[in-house]
Design a protein around this motif. Structure first.
Motif, PDB file in Angstrom:
ATOM      1  N   ASP A  49       0.809  -1.225   0.000  1.00 21.23           N
ATOM      2  CA  ASP A  49       0.000   0.000   0.000  1.00 21.23           C
ATOM      3  C   ASP A  49       0.841   1.275   0.000  1.00 21.23           C
ATOM      4  N   ASP A  50       2.161   1.135  -0.096  1.00 19.29           N
ATOM      5  CA  ASP A  50       3.108   2.256  -0.155  1.00 19.29           C
ATOM      6  C   ASP A  50       3.298   2.962   1.185  1.00 19.29           C
ATOM      7  N   ILE A  51       2.633   2.494   2.214  1.00 18.35           N
ATOM      8  CA  ILE A  51       2.780   3.125   3.527  1.00 18.35           C
ATOM      9  C   ILE A  51       3.094   2.081   4.594  1.00 18.35           C
ATOM     10  N   TRP A  52       2.135   1.196   4.839  1.00 19.32           N
ATOM     11  CA  TRP A  52       2.240   0.260   5.960  1.00 19.32           C
ATOM     12  C   TRP A  52       2.643  -1.150   5.552  1.00 19.32           C
ATOM     13  N   GLY A  53       1.974  -1.683   4.545  1.00 22.66           N
ATOM     14  CA  GLY A  53       2.266  -3.070   4.196  1.00 22.66           C
ATOM     15  C   GLY A  53       1.329  -3.581   3.116  1.00 22.66           C
ATOM     16  N   ILE A  54       1.037  -4.864   3.168  1.00 20.45           N
ATOM     17  CA  ILE A  54       0.195  -5.520   2.168  1.00 20.45           C
ATOM     18  C   ILE A  54      -1.275  -5.238   2.463  1.00 20.45           C
ATOM     19  N   TRP A  55      -2.021  -4.923   1.434  1.00 24.23           N
ATOM     20  CA  TRP A  55      -3.458  -4.669   1.603  1.00 24.23           C
ATOM     21  C   TRP A  55      -4.141  -5.858   2.288  1.00 24.23           C
ATOM     22  N   ASP A  56      -5.182  -5.575   3.048  1.00 21.42           N
ATOM     23  CA  ASP A  56      -5.849  -6.622   3.821  1.00 21.42           C
ATOM     24  C   ASP A  56      -6.393  -7.762   2.959  1.00 21.42           C
ATOM     25  N   GLU A  57      -7.045  -7.443   1.856  1.00 21.30           N
ATOM     26  CA  GLU A  57      -7.689  -8.491   1.058  1.00 21.30           C
ATOM     27  C   GLU A  57      -6.696  -9.561   0.593  1.00 21.30           C
ATOM     28  N   ILE A  73      -7.380   3.051   0.627  1.00 21.67           N
ATOM     29  CA  ILE A  73      -7.869   1.759   0.152  1.00 21.67           C
ATOM     30  C   ILE A  73      -7.364   1.578  -1.276  1.00 21.67           C
ATOM     31  N   PRO A  74      -7.347   0.348  -1.799  1.00 26.13           N
ATOM     32  CA  PRO A  74      -6.875   0.137  -3.168  1.00 26.13           C
ATOM     33  C   PRO A  74      -7.668   0.977  -4.168  1.00 26.13           C
ATOM     34  N   ALA A  75      -6.996   1.480  -5.176  1.00 29.07           N
ATOM     35  CA  ALA A  75      -7.622   2.367  -6.164  1.00 29.07           C
ATOM     36  C   ALA A  75      -8.845   1.726  -6.814  1.00 29.07           C
ATOM     37  N   LYS A  76      -8.806   0.406  -7.019  1.00 25.21           N
ATOM     38  CA  LYS A  76      -9.915  -0.257  -7.716  1.00 25.21           C
ATOM     39  C   LYS A  76     -11.205  -0.279  -6.900  1.00 25.21           C
ATOM     40  N   TYR A  77     -11.116   0.054  -5.599  1.00 20.01           N
ATOM     41  CA  TYR A  77     -12.307   0.030  -4.751  1.00 20.01           C
ATOM     42  C   TYR A  77     -12.792   1.424  -4.347  1.00 20.01           C
ATOM     43  N   GLY A 123     -17.489   5.091   2.144  1.00 20.76           N
ATOM     44  CA  GLY A 123     -17.245   5.509   3.511  1.00 20.76           C
ATOM     45  C   GLY A 123     -18.322   6.402   4.077  1.00 20.76           C
ATOM     46  N   GLY A 124     -17.929   7.273   4.987  1.00 25.80           N
ATOM     47  CA  GLY A 124     -18.864   8.158   5.664  1.00 25.80           C
ATOM     48  C   GLY A 124     -18.163   9.424   6.096  1.00 25.80           C
ATOM     49  N   PRO A 125     -18.580  10.009   7.195  1.00 22.65           N
ATOM     50  CA  PRO A 125     -18.007  11.286   7.638  1.00 22.65           C
ATOM     51  C   PRO A 125     -16.559  11.194   8.120  1.00 22.65           C
ATOM     52  N   LEU A 126     -16.121   9.997   8.475  1.00 25.48           N
ATOM     53  CA  LEU A 126     -14.749   9.830   8.951  1.00 25.48           C
ATOM     54  C   LEU A 126     -13.881   9.218   7.858  1.00 25.48           C
ATOM     55  N   ALA A 127     -12.614   9.592   7.842  1.00 21.55           N
ATOM     56  CA  ALA A 127     -11.693   9.059   6.834  1.00 21.55           C
ATOM     57  C   ALA A 127     -11.538   7.552   6.954  1.00 21.55           C
ATOM     58  N   ILE A 128     -11.689   7.037   8.174  1.00 26.06           N
ATOM     59  CA  ILE A 128     -11.494   5.605   8.407  1.00 26.06           C
ATOM     60  C   ILE A 128     -12.656   4.762   7.902  1.00 26.06           C
ATOM     61  N   ASP A 129     -13.815   5.366   7.698  1.00 27.84           N
ATOM     62  CA  ASP A 129     -15.029   4.596   7.386  1.00 27.84           C
ATOM     63  C   ASP A 129     -14.862   3.732   6.140  1.00 27.84           C
ATOM     64  N   LYS A 130     -14.297   4.283   5.091  1.00 27.00           N
ATOM     65  CA  LYS A 130     -14.135   3.505   3.854  1.00 27.00           C
ATOM     66  C   LYS A 130     -13.144   2.360   4.056  1.00 27.00           C
ATOM     67  N   CYS A 131     -12.161   2.573   4.941  1.00 27.20           N
ATOM     68  CA  CYS A 131     -11.196   1.513   5.228  1.00 27.20           C
ATOM     69  C   CYS A 131     -11.854   0.373   5.998  1.00 27.20           C
ATOM     70  N   VAL A 132     -12.767   0.716   6.909  1.00 32.15           N
ATOM     71  CA  VAL A 132     -13.511  -0.305   7.636  1.00 32.15           C
ATOM     72  C   VAL A 132     -14.343  -1.126   6.651  1.00 32.15           C
ATOM     73  N   GLN A 133     -14.966  -0.456   5.684  1.00 34.45           N
ATOM     74  CA  GLN A 133     -15.741  -1.175   4.664  1.00 34.45           C
ATOM     75  C   GLN A 133     -14.835  -2.127   3.877  1.00 34.45           C
ATOM     76  N   TYR A 134     -13.651  -1.657   3.544  1.00 33.41           N
ATOM     77  CA  TYR A 134     -12.714  -2.492   2.784  1.00 33.41           C
ATOM     78  C   TYR A 134     -12.248  -3.691   3.599  1.00 33.41           C
ATOM     79  N   THR A 135     -11.920  -3.474   4.869  1.00 33.87           N
ATOM     80  CA  THR A 135     -11.475  -4.581   5.716  1.00 33.87           C
ATOM     81  C   THR A 135     -12.608  -5.579   5.923  1.00 33.87           C
TER      82      THR A 135
END
Length: 642
Positions: free
Chosen positions: A404-412, A444-448, A454-466
């Motif tokens: 993911d260019d920051i932390w590691g391998i994408w969750d999926e 999150i990956p560009a394809k998604y 997501g929602g009002p928080l930046a993390i929301d879309k990441c929760v959906q992805y996970t």
């Protein structure tokens, strides 16, 4: 006089720093030589490897010690090369270096007694000694030869330092001098930051004591990698573990019950998969909030919500720490972290009874999966301490197309990697996966991007992805022969961003989900529970489910056995204040005295009940709280975690 003419100064600085590395290497070899019988180092090559790993820890320590010396050496000043300035640098260099260097020699002696590198806790222990003078005289007399070796090293260090001198020079081109010097100054500052942290990667937090143990199988060898100044610096800002005497051992055994024993006899040992979701707190789960009555609530976990319908879920559960590494120790070993993080303390390397050691004793294959750089968050080091047989990180995944260019391998893809890896392991297995895609900066990956809004928080879309990644993992797992006899446990490490006011309350800043699921209905893992639960309860719950019938250490309780006498409770820390939930009340404790008592529903701490009449339940809650803290400190400090 520009950059070229200052090369002599820069070379002298590099030479002086290399001398420090040399003498740290010498002290490390002496430390090993004097305590050889305490380390299972079989050959010289292994020792050299340990010394090599120690360079990064030496770098951090030496940069702390020499930060002022380095800055003064590269400042764009016209007087840098003058004799008085150089003499001042020399005095600063040796006063700071030789003082801290001495602590390595102290540990040459003291280590055989403590079997841990000295830290702030050691300094605190020394400050409490009333016979310092007698102790100093005794050790000076008894170990005079160590002092002699230290002084000999100091003399050699000074002699070598004086071999390279900076001669006075005149600045001819002031502009070129200051411009080039300023560029070098900034570059040196950048290098210092990286050296103190351990690297520049987003995926790793500053190097800590536990990181030494990722390089070794035998925990004690990590102390060869470490140096004492590093151990002291890294524990200066943390409160040391201190023994307390609030109550009796009988009260602790009767009310805290630190030794548990369950009787279960599953027909076949189940596999166990523990999934710790990065920051996917209770706030984001619809199934955890169905009765919360939060206006306008939106769930970001459709798969987990559907899985909850056929699972045993706990909607009133809490984390025992504030950081990811705290969750690892809480979930797998039942050891919480409060003001002082257990995993960053010198006590983390002791022999620890845990879910890992118990599963190992029962013939389980144990594995830990985390898609970040190996060593990230201290997971690999602590996993080695617990005895984890296999560690799978970004290195083992070995395909940076999914990075993911920051932390590691994408969750999926990393979930799929775990699923396929488990299929190659011998059953029964116990695996832990720690996700990472729901971490700041919340990508999150560009394809998604068009799929997960997501929602009002930046993390929301990441929760959906996970959540989606979990769905795909379970879809794969269902096709595998190991699936039907596997117990899955899902929780979060800690909370993160919050949107709903209910989750901004101090107590709910630790609100995490806990879910148990198995396709095998024989385990009876269904239903919704609202009694207090905590991450520490996961460890004894799994122990009871897999059929371990011997006594074991646990401050948590089994959430699946429902045995009488096991009190639902949760404990964590608000920084410098302990927070304790039990029964109808919440208690706050500063380490010495209770500072607040609140009704369980008063999660905002609006009405302190301390000034009123304390009923029997409150008095018992206070007593239980203090008993827990006493036993916690006693077992950690005195090595009773095995």
């Amino acid at each position: 006089m520009g950059f070229t003419s200052r090369l002599t100064e820069y070379k002298a600085l590099l030479y002086r720093l290399l001398l420090a590395y040399l003498f740290y290497f010498i002290s490390r070899v002496l430390f090993f030589a004097y305590n050889t019988n305490l380390f299972a180092v079989d050959d010289f090559i292994t020792l050299l490897k340990l010394c090599w790993y120690g360079i990064s820890f030496d770098t951090t320590a030496l940069l702390y010690i020499n930060s002022l010396f380095i800055i003064l050496s590269v400042l764009p000043l016209k007087i840098n090369t003058q004799p008085k300035f150089q003499k001042g640098l020399t005095i600063l260099y040796f006063v700071s270096n030789l003082l801290f260097y001495a602590t390595n020699f102290v540990d040459i002696i003291y280590y055989r007694f403590s079997q841990v590198r000295s830290t702030k806790a050691t300094l605190d222990l020394l400050s409490d000694e009333s016979n310092k003078k007698a102790l100093f005289e005794h050790f000076t007399w008894e170990y005079w030869y160590v002092i002699f070796i230290y002084l000999a090293c100091c003399v050699c260090w000074i002699w070598l330092y004086r071999l390279v001198k900076v001669k006075p020079a005149i600045v001819k081109n002031t502009k070129a001098y200051f411009v080039s010097s300023a560029i070098v100054f900034v570059a040196v500052l950048v290098l210092m930051v990286g050296g103190i942290r351990g690297d520049y990667k987003h995926s790793t937090r500053p190097i800590n004591m536990v990181d030494a143990y990722k390089h070794v199988v035998i925990p004690n060898q990590g102390d060869i990698i470490l140096n004492t100044p590093f151990a002291i610096f890294r524990t200066l800002s943390s409160n040391s573990f201190k023994l307390e005497h609030f109550t009796t051992a009988d009260y602790i055994n009767a009310n805290i019950k630190p030794i548990k024993q369950y009787t279960s006899n599953p027909a076949v040992k189940p596999n166990v998969v523990v999934i710790i979701l990065e920051s996917v707190a209770r706030e984001f789960w619809g199934s955890m909030n169905r009765d919360a009555k939060i206006p306008g609530f939106k769930s970001y976990t459709p798969f987990l919500d559907s899985l909850s319908d056929s699972s045993l879920i706990f909607t009133n559960a809490y984390a025992n720490g504030r950081q990811s590494i705290h969750a690892m120790s809480s979930v797998l070993a039942g050891i919480p972290s409060f003001q002082t993080a257990f995993t960053s303390s010198p006590y983390a390397k002791q022999k620890i009874q845990s879910l890992v050691s118990i599963c190992d004793s029962m013939g389980y294959q144990t594995s830990f999966f985390h898609g970040a750089a190996n060593g990230s968050m201290g997971f690999e080091g602590f996993g080695n301490i617990l005895g984890m047989k296999n560690y799978y990180g970004r290195t083992e995944y070995n395909n940076d197309k999914d990075f993911d260019d920051i932390w590691g391998i994408w969750d999926e893809p990393f979930f799929q990697f775990m699923g396929k890896t488990l299929g190659m392991q011998k059953q029964p297995f116990m695996a832990t996966l720690f996700t990472l895609s729901s971490h700041d900066p919340f990508k999150i990956p560009a394809k998604y991007k068009n799929r997960f809004k997501g929602g009002p928080l930046a993390i929301d879309k990441c929760v959906q992805y996970t959540d989606y990644s979990l769905r795909e993992f379970f879809n794969y797992a269902k096709t595998q022969p190991w699936y039907n006899n596997t117990i899955f446990v899902i929780t979060a490490d800690h909370t993160n961003q919050t949107y709903y006011p209910a989750y901004n309350k101090p107590v709910n800043r630790f609100a995490v989900p806990i879910l148990f699921y198995s396709a095998n209905k024989a385990y009876g893992l269904t239903g919704v529970r609202t009694d207090i639960a905590q991450q520490m309860d996961i460890y004894p719950s799994i122990v009871s489910l897999i059929g371990y019938n011997k006594p074991f250490r646990s401050w948590g309780r089994s959430l699946t056995s429902n045995l009488p006498g096991e009190t639902p409770r949760a404990i964590n820390s608000l920084g410098n204040i302990y927070q304790f939930l039990q029964g109808n009340y919440i208690y706050l404790f500063d380490g010495k005295k209770i500072t607040g008592i609140f009704a369980a529903e008063d999660k905002s701490f609006e009405k302190n009940l301390m000034n009123g009449t304390l009923n029997p339940e409150i008095n018992k809650g206070v007593a239980d709280f203090k008993a827990f803290i006493q036993d916690y400190s006693d077992r950690i400090v005195n090595g009773k975690l095995k």
